[in-house]
Design an enzyme around this catalytic site. Structure first.
Site, PDB file in Angstrom:
ATOM      1  N   LYS A  17      10.650  -1.910  40.252  1.00 17.22           N
ATOM      2  CA  LYS A  17       9.634  -2.346  41.225  1.00 17.22           C
ATOM      3  C   LYS A  17      10.223  -2.411  42.634  1.00 17.22           C
ATOM      4  O   LYS A  17       9.641  -1.920  43.589  1.00 17.22           O
ATOM      5  CB  LYS A  17       9.075  -3.738  40.844  1.00 17.22           C
ATOM      6  CG  LYS A  17       8.549  -3.831  39.431  1.00 17.22           C
ATOM      7  CD  LYS A  17       8.036  -5.220  39.117  1.00 17.22           C
ATOM      8  CE  LYS A  17       9.076  -6.312  39.133  1.00 17.22           C
ATOM      9  NZ  LYS A  17      10.106  -6.208  38.064  1.00 17.22           N
ATOM     10  N   ARG A 131      23.137  -2.548  37.748  1.00 17.14           N
ATOM     11  CA  ARG A 131      22.630  -2.780  39.120  1.00 17.14           C
ATOM     12  C   ARG A 131      23.650  -3.507  39.998  1.00 17.14           C
ATOM     13  O   ARG A 131      24.231  -4.504  39.601  1.00 17.14           O
ATOM     14  CB  ARG A 131      21.348  -3.612  39.077  1.00 17.14           C
ATOM     15  CG  ARG A 131      20.911  -4.061  40.482  1.00 17.14           C
ATOM     16  CD  ARG A 131      19.525  -4.590  40.544  1.00 17.14           C
ATOM     17  NE  ARG A 131      19.302  -5.723  39.682  1.00 17.14           N
ATOM     18  CZ  ARG A 131      18.100  -6.254  39.474  1.00 17.14           C
ATOM     19  NH1 ARG A 131      17.039  -5.736  40.056  1.00 17.14           N
ATOM     20  NH2 ARG A 131      17.978  -7.285  38.673  1.00 17.14           N
ATOM     21  N   ARG A 164      23.745  -9.495  40.606  1.00 19.01           N
ATOM     22  CA  ARG A 164      22.934 -10.711  40.600  1.00 19.01           C
ATOM     23  C   ARG A 164      23.335 -11.621  39.443  1.00 19.01           C
ATOM     24  O   ARG A 164      23.573 -11.143  38.335  1.00 19.01           O
ATOM     25  CB  ARG A 164      21.453 -10.343  40.482  1.00 19.01           C
ATOM     26  CG  ARG A 164      20.830 -10.088  41.834  1.00 19.01           C
ATOM     27  CD  ARG A 164      19.454  -9.541  41.779  1.00 19.01           C
ATOM     28  NE  ARG A 164      18.541 -10.153  40.827  1.00 19.01           N
ATOM     29  CZ  ARG A 164      17.271  -9.799  40.694  1.00 19.01           C
ATOM     30  NH1 ARG A 164      16.780  -8.843  41.484  1.00 19.01           N
ATOM     31  NH2 ARG A 164      16.489 -10.359  39.817  1.00 19.01           N
ATOM     32  N   ARG A 175      14.650 -13.743  30.836  1.00 18.43           N
ATOM     33  CA  ARG A 175      13.698 -13.161  31.805  1.00 18.43           C
ATOM     34  C   ARG A 175      12.691 -12.272  31.090  1.00 18.43           C
ATOM     35  O   ARG A 175      11.514 -12.238  31.444  1.00 18.43           O
ATOM     36  CB  ARG A 175      14.452 -12.369  32.886  1.00 18.43           C
ATOM     37  CG  ARG A 175      15.206 -13.275  33.842  1.00 18.43           C
ATOM     38  CD  ARG A 175      16.244 -12.506  34.647  1.00 18.43           C
ATOM     39  NE  ARG A 175      15.669 -11.497  35.500  1.00 18.43           N
ATOM     40  CZ  ARG A 175      16.362 -10.465  35.979  1.00 18.43           C
ATOM     41  NH1 ARG A 175      17.644 -10.298  35.661  1.00 18.43           N
ATOM     42  NH2 ARG A 175      15.769  -9.583  36.753  1.00 18.43           N
TER      43      ARG A 175
HETATM   44  P1  AP5 Z   1      15.072  -2.590  40.576  1.00 22.73           P
HETATM   45  O1  AP5 Z   1      14.264  -1.749  41.483  1.00 22.73           O
HETATM   46  O2  AP5 Z   1      15.995  -3.592  41.185  1.00 22.73           O
HETATM   47  O3  AP5 Z   1      14.121  -3.279  39.467  1.00 22.73           O
HETATM   48  P2  AP5 Z   1      13.071  -4.461  39.574  1.00 22.73           P
HETATM   49  O4  AP5 Z   1      11.894  -4.101  38.751  1.00 22.73           O
HETATM   50  O5  AP5 Z   1      12.823  -4.813  41.019  1.00 22.73           O
HETATM   51  O6  AP5 Z   1      13.904  -5.579  38.821  1.00 22.73           O
HETATM   52  P3  AP5 Z   1      14.156  -7.112  39.159  1.00 22.73           P
HETATM   53  O7  AP5 Z   1      15.242  -7.534  38.214  1.00 22.73           O
HETATM   54  O8  AP5 Z   1      14.414  -7.325  40.622  1.00 22.73           O
HETATM   55  O9  AP5 Z   1      12.803  -7.736  38.764  1.00 22.73           O
HETATM   56  P4  AP5 Z   1      12.474  -9.169  38.449  1.00 22.73           P
HETATM   57  O10 AP5 Z   1      11.007  -9.128  38.513  1.00 22.73           O
HETATM   58  O11 AP5 Z   1      13.031  -9.697  37.185  1.00 22.73           O
HETATM   59  O12 AP5 Z   1      13.271 -10.008  39.561  1.00 22.73           O
HETATM   60  P5  AP5 Z   1      12.779 -10.781  40.864  1.00 22.73           P
HETATM   61  O13 AP5 Z   1      13.793 -10.602  41.887  1.00 22.73           O
HETATM   62  O14 AP5 Z   1      11.362 -10.455  41.176  1.00 22.73           O
HETATM   63  O15 AP5 Z   1      15.895  -1.613  39.600  1.00 22.73           O
HETATM   64  C1  AP5 Z   1      16.803  -2.109  38.648  1.00 22.73           C
HETATM   65  C2  AP5 Z   1      18.005  -1.150  38.542  1.00 22.73           C
HETATM   66  O16 AP5 Z   1      17.550   0.087  38.012  1.00 22.73           O
HETATM   67  C3  AP5 Z   1      18.672  -0.817  39.882  1.00 22.73           C
HETATM   68  O17 AP5 Z   1      20.055  -0.672  39.687  1.00 22.73           O
HETATM   69  C4  AP5 Z   1      18.047   0.538  40.284  1.00 22.73           C
HETATM   70  O18 AP5 Z   1      18.930   1.315  41.060  1.00 22.73           O
HETATM   71  C5  AP5 Z   1      17.781   1.145  38.929  1.00 22.73           C
HETATM   72  N1  AP5 Z   1      16.586   1.989  38.897  1.00 22.73           N
HETATM   73  C6  AP5 Z   1      15.398   1.739  39.503  1.00 22.73           C
HETATM   74  N2  AP5 Z   1      14.502   2.693  39.210  1.00 22.73           N
HETATM   75  C7  AP5 Z   1      15.160   3.569  38.392  1.00 22.73           C
HETATM   76  C8  AP5 Z   1      14.764   4.769  37.740  1.00 22.73           C
HETATM   77  N3  AP5 Z   1      13.511   5.271  37.875  1.00 22.73           N
HETATM   78  N4  AP5 Z   1      15.675   5.413  36.965  1.00 22.73           N
HETATM   79  C9  AP5 Z   1      16.935   4.921  36.806  1.00 22.73           C
HETATM   80  N5  AP5 Z   1      17.366   3.789  37.412  1.00 22.73           N
HETATM   81  C10 AP5 Z   1      16.480   3.115  38.192  1.00 22.73           C
HETATM   82  O19 AP5 Z   1      12.774 -12.300  40.339  1.00 22.73           O
HETATM   83  C11 AP5 Z   1      13.977 -12.993  40.088  1.00 22.73           C
HETATM   84  C12 AP5 Z   1      13.632 -14.442  39.695  1.00 22.73           C
HETATM   85  O20 AP5 Z   1      12.963 -15.108  40.795  1.00 22.73           O
HETATM   86  C13 AP5 Z   1      12.666 -14.608  38.513  1.00 22.73           C
HETATM   87  O21 AP5 Z   1      13.356 -14.551  37.268  1.00 22.73           O
HETATM   88  C14 AP5 Z   1      12.059 -15.990  38.802  1.00 22.73           C
HETATM   89  O22 AP5 Z   1      12.948 -17.025  38.441  1.00 22.73           O
HETATM   90  C15 AP5 Z   1      11.943 -15.993  40.325  1.00 22.73           C
HETATM   91  N6  AP5 Z   1      10.624 -15.486  40.771  1.00 22.73           N
HETATM   92  C16 AP5 Z   1      10.421 -14.402  41.568  1.00 22.73           C
HETATM   93  N7  AP5 Z   1       9.109 -14.221  41.782  1.00 22.73           N
HETATM   94  C17 AP5 Z   1       8.471 -15.204  41.101  1.00 22.73           C
HETATM   95  C18 AP5 Z   1       7.098 -15.530  40.913  1.00 22.73           C
HETATM   96  N8  AP5 Z   1       6.129 -14.783  41.482  1.00 22.73           N
HETATM   97  N9  AP5 Z   1       6.799 -16.589  40.126  1.00 22.73           N
HETATM   98  C19 AP5 Z   1       7.766 -17.342  39.555  1.00 22.73           C
HETATM   99  N10 AP5 Z   1       9.078 -17.092  39.692  1.00 22.73           N
HETATM  100  C20 AP5 Z   1       9.434 -16.016  40.461  1.00 22.73           C
END
Ligand code: AP5
Length: 222
Positions: A17, A131, A164, A175
């Site tokens: 994402k 990552r 991270r 998660r």
């Molecule tokens: P990346 O693009 O970083 O993936 P992502 O989907 O953004 O993954 P996240 O781990 O950031 O998502 P998340 O939703 O768990 O975390 P968030 O920060 O929102 O890609 C991942 C890896 O794959 C990278 O190395 C990239 O290079 C690679 N890659 C990407 N696309 C690829 C492809 N097509 N092919 C191959 N490789 C690829 O949330 C973190 C924490 O914050 C949560 O756990 C929660 O505690 C809190 N939080 C955040 N938002 C909320 C909310 N709305 N409500 C409650 N708690 C929240």
């Protein structure tokens, strides 16, 4: 590409994402709103919000809805959000989605366009274990598929690359559980509203980017 609509990237941890949201937001000239990045910023600055969110994030659980909504509402009142925005990782519960609907309506936006990133769990685990993120500008790398030119150093600004804390395998497991229980039901919520587009996000970055663009172009035509 001009897009006057709220765009939501929905999907499990590691689905890509953030990688796609950065590019799409830039190409549409819209702000990229990652609630995860906002919380990590609050944690690194040691704010009151950061102190509340840090232990929750370290356990792989979701931050309570009221804290999330306060953060999002404040961000949406900034002037750069007047034309639209790309949400990455928000909303994540049915309560957040319902409140977002009300906020969008009150600000004169129509229904959001929701892109659902579908990826097999084995691929999510592979991506998260590889990552590394720039500690300065937030650029995302992957040691398997998108490595930096010099190990540990960002190609763009020379910043130090870090892993991270919540990418440790035991936290990733939590998660994924939180995603299945609290966030996956949003796919039905948005499907019923006729605004959900599921893409195969298990493909490579460029192929996924093209799939997202196709969804946006389709939405512009309809
Ligand atoms: P990346 O693009 O970083 O993936 P992502 O989907 O953004 O993954 P996240 O781990 O950031 O998502 P998340 O939703 O768990 O975390 P968030 O920060 O929102 O890609 C991942 C890896 O794959 C990278 O190395 C990239 O290079 C690679 N890659 C990407 N696309 C690829 C492809 N097509 N092919 C191959 N490789 C690829 O949330 C973190 C924490 O914050 C949560 O756990 C929660 O505690 C809190 N939080 C955040 N938002 C909320 C909310 N709305 N409500 C409650 N708690 C929240």
């Amino acid at each position: 590409m001009v897009l006057k609509r709220a765009l939501i990237f929905l999907g499990p941890p590691g689905a890509g994402k953030g990688t796609q949201a950065k590019r799409i937001a830039e190409s549409c000239g819209l702000p990229h709103l990652s609630t995860g990045d906002m919380f990590r910023d609050a944690v690194s600055r040691g704010t009151a919000l950061g102190r509340l969110a840090q232990p929750i994030m370290e356990r792989g659980e979701l931050v309570p809805d009221d804290l999330v909504m306060k953060l999002v509402e404040e961000r949406l009142s900034e002037t750069d959000c007047a034309r639209g925005f790309v949400f990455d990782g928000f909303p994540r519960t049915l309560a957040q989605a319902g409140q977002l609907d009300r906020i969008l309506e009150s600000r004169g936006f129509g229904k959001p366009l929701v892109v659902d990133f579908a990826v097999a769990e084995s691929e999510l685990l592979r991506r998260l274990s590889g990552r590394w993120t720039c500690s300065v500008g937030g650029e995302i790398y992957n040691i398997y598929d998108a490595p930096p030119k010099r190990p540990g150093v960002c190609d763009l600004d020379g910043g130090k690359l870090v892993q991270r804390a919540d990418d440790r395998p035991e936290v990733v497991k939590e998660r994924l559980v939180a995603y299945e229980r609290q966030t996956k039901p949003l796919t039905d919520y948005y499907r019923q509203q006729g605004v959900l587009e599921t893409i195969d996000a298990g493909a490579g970055v460029e192929q996924v980017y093209r799939a997202v663009r196709e969804v946006l172009n389709g939405a512009k035509r309809s």
